[in-house]
Design a protein around this motif. Structure first.
Motif, PDB file in Angstrom:
ATOM      1  N   HIS A 193     -44.239  37.956  10.560  1.00 19.76           N
ATOM      2  CA  HIS A 193     -43.790  36.619  10.971  1.00 19.76           C
ATOM      3  C   HIS A 193     -44.319  36.336  12.377  1.00 19.76           C
ATOM      4  O   HIS A 193     -43.573  36.297  13.359  1.00 19.76           O
ATOM      5  CB  HIS A 193     -42.266  36.494  10.909  1.00 19.76           C
ATOM      6  CG  HIS A 193     -41.827  35.058  10.912  1.00 19.76           C
ATOM      7  ND1 HIS A 193     -40.519  34.669  10.913  1.00 19.76           N
ATOM      8  CD2 HIS A 193     -42.560  33.904  10.903  1.00 19.76           C
ATOM      9  CE1 HIS A 193     -40.458  33.346  10.929  1.00 19.76           C
ATOM     10  NE2 HIS A 193     -41.675  32.867  10.914  1.00 19.76           N
ATOM     11  N   CYS A 230     -38.036  34.372   5.663  1.00 18.06           N
ATOM     12  CA  CYS A 230     -37.859  35.464   6.619  1.00 18.06           C
ATOM     13  C   CYS A 230     -36.372  35.810   6.637  1.00 18.06           C
ATOM     14  O   CYS A 230     -35.539  34.916   6.796  1.00 18.06           O
ATOM     15  CB  CYS A 230     -38.340  35.031   8.004  1.00 18.06           C
ATOM     16  SG  CYS A 230     -37.924  36.246   9.282  1.00 18.06           S
ATOM     17  N   CYS A 274     -40.302  35.330  14.449  1.00 17.99           N
ATOM     18  CA  CYS A 274     -39.536  36.370  15.126  1.00 17.99           C
ATOM     19  C   CYS A 274     -40.301  37.685  15.256  1.00 17.99           C
ATOM     20  O   CYS A 274     -39.756  38.670  15.730  1.00 17.99           O
ATOM     21  CB  CYS A 274     -38.250  36.609  14.355  1.00 17.99           C
ATOM     22  SG  CYS A 274     -38.579  37.262  12.717  1.00 17.99           S
TER      23      CYS A 274
HETATM   24 ZN   LIG Z   1     -38.736  35.547  11.286  1.00 14.78          ZN
END
Ligand SMILES: [Zn+2]
Ligand SMILES: Cc1cc2nc3c(=O)[nH]c(=O)nc-3n(C[C@H](O)[C@H](O)[C@H](O)COP(=O)(O)OP(=O)(O)OC[C@H]3O[C@@H](n4cnc5c(N)ncnc54)[C@H](O)[C@@H]3O)c2cc1C
Lengths: 416, 110
Positions: B57, B5, B61
């Motif tokens: 994600h 990420c 987040c």
């Molecule tokens: Zn993330």
């Protein structure tokens, strides 16, 4: 060579020296009336019914590896006719009837075992949905019985009826559902097609499709060019790539589905049990191995092997449902490449190229479809018209909005 | 399999939800012809090899990420935020970030 009890006996008494290879291994001829790309279950059954039902025998099946090396030999062998939507119903109903006569039809033991399939449900809403599905199945002429919790317990006493996460409310019993020996189905159709004059050509990968003036004229292969008046693309997980050779983009995304088998055990699981809420299903093979699986790994893949999170998920679901399997040792796990469509239903149709046909999009339910798919694809390729049982498996149904979304999960390739 | 990420770094695949081919980030405009919608919703290149797809994600987040991945080896290459992807999207396009990730209970059956 016909198989029979008498034959087994006489061969046994004479040292088993009389058995012969079951099909020829011919070199490709320069030209055929019909070329089938793909020697999986669907390609082989199509070739068989072209010969048997339509008298067409100048046919080659081109297989890039060996016959039955694809998904037809990697699946978990559930055979059922418990579909709900018109379009799917009559097709799978026909397929199950063909299964019921398959062994005498092919003179081959495909070990079709109608041991009963039980789909469990865990809420009032799910019970209603399964009652409705069961009524639709009965309306189609197939069988279904709604079991309550005690009814399930009589069949499957070993389930954990105390667990609270997904309490067992009941199940839908489909007595004619069951399983079969997967490779035997491929071998049986291969032998039947070969015996009727079809050339089965292995280690022959199709690398190009020849098109002149909007009409197919043949294929390029690793064993040379082969001319053909008609060509059928029947390559399951590789459909997108082979269709691209004809300039087509398909409504297909290839995903991975895993499966597992344990060491052989004494008979413990008599049925096929499907635990949809936990993404788990299981049966026991005649050799004694527990054969089970779950859901897709969920991302596009051609790897034919999956990742560990889904392995863990499947094991957990199995333990939730039937803790008794916890001591069984897993022998093997593997994956297959699934041709997923956005509505979860298949395609048996013409393509925009004249003489080029396609049979694809079997998602993870194409084993049970092997007989009827071959039957309907052969009808389409021989007559140019869709068979009535496959009339809704159209390639353009996504563009026109005539989806066949059996699960009602919507237009996304990994949601079926 | 681990995905990177751009905001949180290298994370276990289980933190992410797969949405589909990166074509989903290029939603046709409201005036686009039906063929464009068919291509957007249904038709796929479906490559055996390098592909780009969308991941959410979900347990991190909440960013939408475009991942370059190999569908044959499962090797994961570059990743970037959809929000920074820019370009390639038709005018009037909706952002996939507004969609909820699929979470419907699904049937495990074959
Ligand atoms: Zn993330
Ligand atoms: C783990 C798992 C469990 C499953 N469980 C079930 C189940 O319980 N019940 C059920 O009904 N279905 C199940 N399925 C689905 C079923 O196996 C498939 O839908 C079905 O086998 C696909 O059709 P096929 O047999 O023709 O495919 P395949 O056997 O994959 O045949 C396609 C053939 O095409 C060949 N080919 C590809 N490209 C080329 C080329 N360029 N040139 C020449 N040949 C080519 C391939 O080598 C392959 O042999 C399962 C699948 C998997 C992976």
């Amino acid at each position: 060579m016909r198989y029979s009890g008498f034959r087994v006996l006489t061969e046994g008494l004479s040292g088993n020296k009389g058995w012969r290879p079951v099909w020829r291994d011919p070199a490709p001829k320069p030209d055929y009336d019909i070329v089938i790309i793909g020697g999986g279950g669907h390609g082989l059954s199509t070739a068989y019914y072209l010969a048997k039902n339509h008298g067409l025998t100048n046919i080659a099946v081109l297989e890039k590896g060996y016959l039955g090396g694809g998904n037809v030999g990697r699946n978990t062998t559930i055979v059922r006719a418990n579909y709900f939507l018109p379009g799917n119903q009559e097709f799978y109903s026909h397929s199950l009837k063909l299964w019921e006569g398959l062994e005498s039809e092919l003179n081959y033991n495909v070990m079709h075992s109608q041991r009963g399939l039980i789909n469990l449900f865990h809420s009032d809403g799910q019970r209603d949905a399964f009652a409705r599905r069961g009524n639709a199945m009965v309306g189609q002429g197939d069988d279904a019985e709604l079991l309550d919790r005690e009814g399930v317990r009589r069949h499957l006493p070993y389930l954990d009826f105390e667990q609270t996460r997904f309490p067992i409310y009941g199940g839908l019993l489909h007595r004619r559902g069951g399983s079969a020996r997967h490779d035997a189905v491929a071998w049986g159709y291969a032998r039947g097609a070969d015996g009727r004059g079809v050339d089965l050509i292995q280690n022959c990968e199709v690398t190009g499709i020849d098109i002149t003036g909007g009409r197919v004229t043949g294929v390029q292969t690793t064993r040379g060019a082969i001319r053909a008046k008609k060509v059928g693309i029947i390559v399951a997980g590789r459909s997108g790539q082979v269709a691209a050779m004809a300039g087509m983009r398909l409504p297909v995304e290839s995903h991975i589905l895993q499966a597992f088998v344990t060491e052989g055990l004494k008979p413990v699981i008599d049925h096929v049990v499907s635990f949809g809420m936990g993404h788990f299903y299981i049966s026991q093979s005649d050799k004694g191995g527990l054969v089970f699986g779950g859901d897709l790994d969920f991302y596009a893949s051609y790897a034919a092997r999956g990742n560990l999170p889904m392995v863990e998920h499947v094991m957990e679901a199995g333990m939730t449902l039937m803790p008794m399997i916890g001591k069984a040792k897993v022998l093997r796990s593997w994956g297959g490449i699934m041709d997923m469509t956005p509505d979860g239903s298949p395609v048996i149709d013409k393509t925009p190229v004249e003489g080029l046909y396609i049979d694809c999009g079997w998602n993870y339910g194409g084993f049970k479809a092997v007989p009827a798919s071959g039957w309907c694809m052969a009808h389409l390729m021989a007559t140019g018209e869709s068979h009535a049982y496959a009339g809704r498996f159209r390639l353009d149904r996504f563009a026109t909005g005539h989806l066949l979304d059996e699960e009602g999960t919507g237009s996304q390739h990994n949601l079926h | 399999m681990r995905l990177t990420c751009p905001l949180c770094g290298s994370r276990d695949r289980r933190e992410f939800t797969y949405y589909g081919d990166a074509v989903y980030a290029s939603r046709p405009g409201p005036d686009a012809p039906p063929e464009a919608w068919d291509a957007y919703l249904h038709l796929r290149d479906n490559p055996a090899g390098e592909t780009r797809d969308l991941w959410y994600h979900e347990m991190g987040c909440s960013a939408w990420i475009e991942v370059t991945r190999d569908t044959v080896t499962h090797a994961v290459g570059a990743t970037r935020l959809i929000a920074e992807r820019g370009g390639g999207r038709a005018s009037g396009a909706g952002s996939p970030a507004k969609k909820k990730a699929p979470s419907k209970p699904r049937g495990g059956r074959a």
